[in-house]
Design an enzyme around this catalytic site. Structure first.
Site, short mmCIF file in Angstrom:
data_model
loop_
_atom_site.label_atom_id
_atom_site.label_comp_id
_atom_site.label_asym_id
_atom_site.label_seq_id
_atom_site.Cartn_x
_atom_site.Cartn_y
_atom_site.Cartn_z
N ASP A 169 47.47 -112.10 34.20
CA ASP A 169 47.87 -111.09 35.17
C ASP A 169 47.36 -111.43 36.57
OD1 ASP A 169 49.07 -108.77 36.07
OD2 ASP A 169 47.43 -107.47 35.46
N ASN A 185 49.52 -112.89 39.27
CA ASN A 185 50.26 -113.88 40.06
C ASN A 185 50.81 -113.28 41.35
OD1 ASN A 185 49.80 -115.79 38.07
ND2 ASN A 185 51.82 -115.57 37.14
N TRP A 219 48.07 -112.40 43.87
CA TRP A 219 47.52 -113.64 44.44
C TRP A 219 48.41 -114.11 45.58
CZ3 TRP A 219 49.15 -118.61 45.24
CH2 TRP A 219 48.17 -119.59 45.45
N ASN A 246 59.63 -107.19 31.18
CA ASN A 246 59.79 -107.95 32.41
C ASN A 246 61.23 -108.10 32.86
OD1 ASN A 246 56.98 -110.24 31.82
ND2 ASN A 246 57.06 -108.27 32.88
#
Length: 251
Positions: free
Chosen positions: A23, A25, A28, A71
């Site tokens: 978790d 990405n 970031w 998703n």
């Protein structure tokens, strides 16, 4: 798979099987003013580092949450980017994984995936099927609830076909899970500071230790994985049992 090992009390070794919720990405990338797609690409590099480090820590199996059944609700462009990462990861790393004795196994539903992604999954599994040094399980189009439903349906289908009889029990249900045959999950790690399972390995989590790390996935690697292993080894795993203090005889 959820049954605890026989030597529950005592000093802690392992883990044999680590599961990772990768978790962070997007966060970031956002923190750097970059598109989310860059965060996902850097996340693939983190996965490569982590897979290479795992056997050195005594880990035999690594299960990673690559793409959940939920998703699909993300923007179409992001879903397309994620599918593209599967293509590039297998193209760039399958031969290396095979040479290093890694068996690749993909968990989750195949129905609904693009035809070329299904073909890539089948190629990765068939190419590495006889490898036994390390098991890499990638949960893709996977959800814990969906996996339980599929396992129950598989049992119903067997009963209707006359291949199974009697009541459904835990052992029978377990054989229908995507993870059937893998070692029990010892620890589930989630990165980025979030503290929930998010529909990941719900059945397998029954006896797993939970470790939450405040590191975004693209920054993950051997040091962070080693820290998760150290945390696991410091836990006192009793599985509902109580260690009994020895009674000293009066003398």
């Amino acid at each position: 798979m959820t049954a605890p090992p026989a030597d529950v009390p005592g000093s802690q070794t392992g883990p044999r099987h680590v599961a990772l919720i990768m978790d962070g990405n997007g966060r970031w990338a956002q923190a750097r003013g970059l598109p989310r797609a860059i965060g996902h690409r850097e996340g693939v590099q983190a996965l490569k580092r982590t897979v290479q480090a795992a056997p050195e820590l005594g880990i035999e199996c690594l299960t990673v949450f690559g793409f959940s059944t939920e998703n699909w609700r993300r923007p179409a462009e992001e879903v397309s980017d994620l599918m593209g990462l599967v293509r590039s990861y297998v193209a760039s790393d399958l031969n290396r994984l095979d040479r290093e004795g890694v068996r690749v196994r993909v968990l989750g539903r195949r129905a609904g995936l693009p035809a070329d992604i299904r073909a890539i999954i089948e190629r990765a599994e068939s190419t590495t099927a006889t490898n036994d040094r390390f098991l890499l399980q990638v949960a893709f189009n996977y959800g814990g609830r969906a996996d339980l439903v599929d396992a129950a349906q598989a049992w119903v289908d067997r009963v209707l076909a006359g291949e199974a009889t009697g009541p459904l029990d835990e052992a029978a249900l377990e054989t229908g899970l995507s993870t059937a045959g893998a070692p029990p999950v010892d620890v589930i790690v989630r990165t980025s500071g979030e503290r929930r399972l998010s529909n990941f390995l719900l059945w397998e989590a029954a006896y797993a230790e939970l470790v939450y790390q405040d590191v975004l996935w693209p920054d993950y690697g051997p040091e962070a994985l080693g820290d998760a292993v150290r945390q696991y080894r410091q836990r006192d795993r009793r599985f509902g049992a109580v260690e009994v203090e020895p009674v000293l005889a009066a003398g």
